[in-house]
Write a protein that holds these residues in place. Structure first.
Motif, PDB file in Angstrom:
ATOM      1  N   GLU A   1       1.386   5.694  -8.363  1.00  0.00           N
ATOM      2  CA  GLU A   1       2.837   5.500  -8.339  1.00  0.00           C
ATOM      3  C   GLU A   1       3.577   6.841  -8.358  1.00  0.00           C
ATOM      4  O   GLU A   1       4.687   6.952  -7.844  1.00  0.00           O
ATOM      5  N   ARG A   2       2.925   7.863  -8.913  1.00  0.00           N
ATOM      6  CA  ARG A   2       3.578   9.184  -8.971  1.00  0.00           C
ATOM      7  C   ARG A   2       3.818   9.757  -7.576  1.00  0.00           C
ATOM      8  O   ARG A   2       4.673  10.615  -7.380  1.00  0.00           O
ATOM      9  N   ASN A   3       3.065   9.259  -6.573  1.00  0.00           N
ATOM     10  CA  ASN A   3       3.281   9.733  -5.198  1.00  0.00           C
ATOM     11  C   ASN A   3       4.690   9.392  -4.717  1.00  0.00           C
ATOM     12  O   ASN A   3       5.147   9.937  -3.710  1.00  0.00           O
ATOM     13  N   LEU A   4       5.351   8.456  -5.414  1.00  0.00           N
ATOM     14  CA  LEU A   4       6.669   7.995  -4.969  1.00  0.00           C
ATOM     15  C   LEU A   4       7.819   8.622  -5.758  1.00  0.00           C
ATOM     16  O   LEU A   4       8.974   8.407  -5.429  1.00  0.00           O
ATOM     17  N   VAL A   5       7.491   9.378  -6.794  1.00  0.00           N
ATOM     18  CA  VAL A   5       8.538  10.076  -7.554  1.00  0.00           C
ATOM     19  C   VAL A   5       9.149  11.120  -6.613  1.00  0.00           C
ATOM     20  O   VAL A   5       8.397  11.772  -5.869  1.00  0.00           O
TER      21      VAL A   5
ATOM     22  N   GLY B   1       0.829  -1.221   0.000  1.00  0.00           N
ATOM     23  CA  GLY B   1       0.000   0.000   0.000  1.00  0.00           C
ATOM     24  C   GLY B   1       0.856   1.260   0.000  1.00  0.00           C
ATOM     25  O   GLY B   1       0.400   2.331   0.406  1.00  0.00           O
ATOM     26  N   GLY B   2       2.083   1.136  -0.502  1.00  0.00           N
ATOM     27  CA  GLY B   2       3.030   2.256  -0.450  1.00  0.00           C
ATOM     28  C   GLY B   2       2.754   3.359  -1.457  1.00  0.00           C
ATOM     29  O   GLY B   2       3.430   4.387  -1.433  1.00  0.00           O
ATOM     30  N   ALA B   3       1.763   3.172  -2.336  1.00  0.00           N
ATOM     31  CA  ALA B   3       1.424   4.248  -3.272  1.00  0.00           C
ATOM     32  C   ALA B   3       0.224   5.059  -2.774  1.00  0.00           C
ATOM     33  O   ALA B   3      -0.237   5.975  -3.442  1.00  0.00           O
ATOM     34  N   GLY B   4      -0.275   4.688  -1.589  1.00  0.00           N
ATOM     35  CA  GLY B   4      -1.404   5.425  -1.005  1.00  0.00           C
ATOM     36  C   GLY B   4      -0.907   6.548  -0.110  1.00  0.00           C
ATOM     37  O   GLY B   4       0.283   6.895  -0.109  1.00  0.00           O
ATOM     38  N   PHE B   5      -1.814   7.093   0.669  1.00  0.00           N
ATOM     39  CA  PHE B   5      -1.520   8.286   1.482  1.00  0.00           C
ATOM     40  C   PHE B   5      -0.399   8.022   2.500  1.00  0.00           C
ATOM     41  O   PHE B   5       0.720   8.540   2.378  1.00  0.00           O
TER      42      PHE B   5
ATOM     43  N   PHE C   1       5.381   7.153   4.261  1.00  0.00           N
ATOM     44  CA  PHE C   1       6.322   6.287   4.996  1.00  0.00           C
ATOM     45  C   PHE C   1       7.561   5.998   4.142  1.00  0.00           C
ATOM     46  O   PHE C   1       8.694   6.023   4.639  1.00  0.00           O
ATOM     47  N   ILE C   2       7.357   5.748   2.854  1.00  0.00           N
ATOM     48  CA  ILE C   2       8.512   5.464   1.987  1.00  0.00           C
ATOM     49  C   ILE C   2       9.375   6.728   1.838  1.00  0.00           C
ATOM     50  O   ILE C   2      10.609   6.659   1.892  1.00  0.00           O
ATOM     51  N   HIS C   3       8.751   7.898   1.722  1.00  0.00           N
ATOM     52  CA  HIS C   3       9.528   9.145   1.697  1.00  0.00           C
ATOM     53  C   HIS C   3      10.316   9.290   3.011  1.00  0.00           C
ATOM     54  O   HIS C   3      11.482   9.696   3.007  1.00  0.00           O
ATOM     55  N   TYR C   4       9.659   8.931   4.113  1.00  0.00           N
ATOM     56  CA  TYR C   4      10.322   9.020   5.432  1.00  0.00           C
ATOM     57  C   TYR C   4      11.542   8.091   5.473  1.00  0.00           C
ATOM     58  O   TYR C   4      12.624   8.478   5.919  1.00  0.00           O
ATOM     59  N   LEU C   5      11.364   6.864   4.984  1.00  0.00           N
ATOM     60  CA  LEU C   5      12.473   5.894   4.995  1.00  0.00           C
ATOM     61  C   LEU C   5      13.645   6.391   4.152  1.00  0.00           C
ATOM     62  O   LEU C   5      14.805   6.286   4.553  1.00  0.00           O
ATOM     63  N   ARG C   6      13.325   6.919   2.972  1.00  0.00           N
ATOM     64  CA  ARG C   6      14.409   7.376   2.092  1.00  0.00           C
ATOM     65  C   ARG C   6      15.237   8.460   2.772  1.00  0.00           C
ATOM     66  O   ARG C   6      16.453   8.520   2.634  1.00  0.00           O
TER      67      ARG C   6
END
Ligand SMILES: NC(=O)c1ccc[n+]([C@@H]2O[C@H](COP(=O)([O-])OP(=O)(O)OC[C@H]3O[C@@H](n4cnc5c(N)ncnc54)[C@H](O)[C@@H]3O)[C@@H](O)[C@H]2O)c1
Length: 326
Positions: free
Chosen positions: A41-45, A7-11, A16-21
């Motif tokens: 998926e654009r939420n992760l760019v 669910g990493g492309a959701g809110f 959380f993935i931005h936080y980890l990076r």
């Protein structure tokens, strides 16, 4: 460490993935997301470049796909954000909530068990506790409060929590569960209260509030939630549940007034609409255990969090405009 973030492309998952990076740049992240209406998926760019990130489009309930991921990657931990999350949708179509939130969790747990007892963290919600009365003296939810979910969404999340905990007792799987209050911040779909009101206020629409707007919710800025999850994942006691909250209860009507004022609009745009079926009156999380055991305290004040959120929705119309006209 290689993390499978579902669910990493959701809110919250994308935050959380931005936080980890930012805070765990050495970790590899595999994101499994079905890209439902709620995921993008654009939420992760721009995080999607490079060898430390892999995106897999797919369903957590797809046993063959989940097995393939576990066979190809050496997964050290799973953080399960993937879920159907909107209460109104769960009232209209409960089945998909059972499929994703319960069955999907079961598939992930089985994969963790088959692959040598992989660490598993379940993202849950304060809604599993049901509701409190509007009496502010009624005690907030602790981890020992009984589970009394009222909506199909909350019932599916409560079911998943019980399944997760049973895997620790029965199979010794190293699991933890966190139950968080309402989140707000960047990348939240405009069907949810705060972005709904902000985007309507920014486009001249009416601001619909259920009932009289007396319902009370407990709010936390999404980045604080992400920090709590990271802490529980690394330092939490196996088999434990942790409530996550910021002790920030606000009545819906007061919240909408704050948002309207932050956008510089008038309150005349607020309209009261027929109440949601079974609308929970009040949620309030007692986060004492997380504070005492792991030393977690939120650092973003409601004022700062709301300012950041308003700015983000102002500056990122390309995120929400296609979703409000769809
Ligand atoms: N938003 C809140 O205020 C809040 C509060 C407490 C807990 N939670 C929990 O946090 C988690 C994330 O919530 P959110 O608000 O980010 O949700 P969201 O609806 O914004 O995102 C959910 C994500 O899961 C994906 N997804 C849905 N079904 C899937 C499936 N079958 N397989 C793979 N991916 C799937 C979607 O594509 C989307 O990217 C949920 O488990 C929710 O219960 C949310």
């Amino acid at each position: 460490m290689t993390l499978l973030v579902t669910g990493g492309a959701g809110f919250i998952g994308s935050n959380f993935i931005h936080y980890l990076r930012k805070h765990r740049p050495e970790d590899r992240v595999v994101c499994l997301d079905a890209l439902t209406y709620a995921g993008n998926e654009r939420n992760l760019v721009p995080l999607t470049d490079g060898s430390l990130f892999r995106f897999v489009k797919g369903n957590i309930g797809d046993e063959a796909l989940v097995e393939a991921i576990f066979s190809e990657e050496k997964i050290d931990a799973v953080v399960n954000f993937a879920a159907e999350t909107h209460v109104d949708r769960s009232i209209m179509s409960p089945e998909i909530f059972v499929k994703t939130n319960v069955w999907g969790t079961a598939v992930l747990l089985e994969a963790c068990r088959r692959h040598g007892g992989v660490r598993f963290h379940q993202i849950s919600t304060d809604e599993v506790y049901g509701m409190l009365s509007l009496d502010p003296n009624e005690a907030s939810f602790t981890e020992d409060s009984p589970l009394k979910p009222t909506s199909p969404y909350a019932a599916s999340k409560a079911s998943a929590d019980l399944l997760v905990l049973s895997y620790q007792k029965t199979f010794g799987l190293p699991v933890t569960v966190s139950r968080c209050s309402n989140n707000y911040g960047p990348f939240q779909h405009p069907e949810k209260l705060i972005p709904l009101m902000l985007t309507r206020a920014m486009t001249g629409g009416v601001l619909p509030i259920y009932g009289k707007g007396d319902n009370v919710r407990d709010w936390i800025y999404v980045e604080d939630h992400c920090r709590a999850v990271d802490l529980i994942l690394r330092k939490g006691k196996i088999g434990e549940i942790y409530n996550v909250g910021a002790r920030c209860e606000i009545k819906n009507l007061d919240l909408v007034r704050m948002l309207v004022s932050a956008v510089g609009e008038g309150e005349d745009r607020i309209v009261f609409v027929k109440d949601r079926l079974g609308h929970d009156l009040r949620y309030a999380i007692d986060p004492t255990k997380l504070e005492k055991e792991l030393g977690f305290y939120p650092v973003i004040s409601p004022k700062e969090g709301l300012e950041r959120t308003v700015s983000w929705y102002r500056e990122n119309r390309s995120f929400w405009e296609p979703l409000t006209t769809a």
